[in-house]
Design an enzyme around this catalytic site. Structure first.
Site, PDB file in Angstrom:
ATOM      1  N   GLY A 115       0.380   0.895  -2.087  1.00 56.18           N
ATOM      2  CA  GLY A 115       0.968   0.843  -0.751  1.00 56.18           C
ATOM      3  C   GLY A 115       0.333  -0.277   0.050  1.00 56.18           C
ATOM      4  CG  HIS A 157      -4.111   5.299   2.863  1.00 55.60           C
ATOM      5  ND1 HIS A 157      -5.415   5.404   2.445  1.00 55.60           N
ATOM      6  CD2 HIS A 157      -3.903   3.972   3.107  1.00 55.60           C
ATOM      7  CE1 HIS A 157      -5.980   4.194   2.450  1.00 55.60           C
ATOM      8  NE2 HIS A 157      -5.074   3.305   2.839  1.00 55.60           N
ATOM      9  CD  GLU A 158      -0.283   2.395   2.724  1.00 57.92           C
ATOM     10  OE1 GLU A 158      -0.427   1.518   3.593  1.00 57.92           O
ATOM     11  OE2 GLU A 158      -0.996   2.452   1.698  1.00 57.92           O
ATOM     12  CB  CYS A 162      -8.130   0.909   1.947  1.00 60.49           C
ATOM     13  SG  CYS A 162      -7.084   0.091   3.163  1.00 60.49           S
ATOM     14  CG  LEU A 163      -4.610  -2.992  -1.577  1.00 57.39           C
ATOM     15  CD1 LEU A 163      -3.259  -3.686  -1.708  1.00 57.39           C
ATOM     16  CD2 LEU A 163      -5.398  -3.114  -2.867  1.00 57.39           C
ATOM     17  CG  HIS A 206      -3.265   1.146   6.915  1.00 59.69           C
ATOM     18  ND1 HIS A 206      -4.471   0.535   7.184  1.00 59.69           N
ATOM     19  CD2 HIS A 206      -3.281   1.431   5.591  1.00 59.69           C
ATOM     20  CE1 HIS A 206      -5.187   0.476   6.059  1.00 59.69           C
ATOM     21  NE2 HIS A 206      -4.484   1.007   5.077  1.00 59.69           N
ATOM     22  CD  GLN A 258      -3.359  -2.159   4.118  1.00 59.52           C
ATOM     23  OE1 GLN A 258      -2.350  -1.542   3.804  1.00 59.52           O
ATOM     24  NE2 GLN A 258      -4.435  -2.212   3.344  1.00 59.52           N
TER      25      GLN A 258
HETATM   26 CO    CO Z   1      -5.084   1.195   3.131  1.00 61.83          CO
END
Ligand code: CO
Length: 195
Positions: free
Chosen positions: A45, A135-136, A93-94, A139, A50
């Protein structure tokens, strides 16, 4: 400028994004670029914050497999409701590469959103898919999974987070990364355009 994944503590990761009011060709192109970046970084995701965009939009593929594009989804203005159950599960997380920890989330959740064509999405999902949506969506409200860790685990990751902090601030000082003020100015301009 191609999109790229920003790392903690980039201020856009703390931005609460307003709903999108319009979808245009450039936004579609950005969503496609986000999907490509997600695969490139082996994620499942990626939220607009991000990639330094102030939009309530994220892309997912719970399989993480570019060869299974039928599982790809672009969610615009997602609203979660009806969360049921609680379960701890390991997340990463990226935007905070290398850190992983267990986060407690709802086991199942409903989502209402729109796709890039304006079609309404209404789904109830569970397990990894439900965790991913939570999670997304966090963000989009400027919340990171590390915010949700119990105090003892937070202590465990504090050193690693501080290294990210030092790295980012030194890049700002050398001019390699834009200043907080420049980032805020760009975000405000992008918001004016579509939110
Ligand atoms: Co993340």
């Amino acid at each position: 400028m191609p999109l790229s994944v920003v790392h903690y503590p980039h201020p856009t990761l703390r931005h609460t994004s307003r709903p999108l009011k319009r979808v245009d060709a450039e936004l579609r192109r950005m969503a496609q670029e986000m999907i490509e970046l997600m695969y490139e970084h082996e994620g499942i995701g990626l939220a607009a914050n991000q990639v330094d965009l102030p939009y309530r939009m994220f892309v997912i593929n719970p399989t993480g497999d570019p060869d299974q594009p039928e599982h790809e989804q672009v969610l615009i203005n997602p609203v979660l409701s009806g969360g049921k159950g609680r379960e701890a599960g390991r997340e990463g997380c990226l935007s905070i590469p290398g850190i992983h920890a267990a986060v407690v989330r709802h086991q199942s959740i409903k989502v209402q959103a729109y796709d890039l064509d304006g079609n309404e999405i209404n789904q109830e999902v569970d397990e990894l898919h439900a965790r991913l949506l939570q999670h997304e969506t966090d963000h989009l409200d400027g919340v990171l999974f590390t915010d949700k860790l119990p105090p003892a685990v937070k202590d465990d990751v504090a050193g690693a987070l501080q290294e990210f902090e030092i790295d980012f601030r030194s890049k700002q000082q050398s001019g390699e990364a834009p200043s907080d003020a420049a980032i805020a100015e760009r975000i405000a301009e992008l918001e004016k355009l579509r939110t």
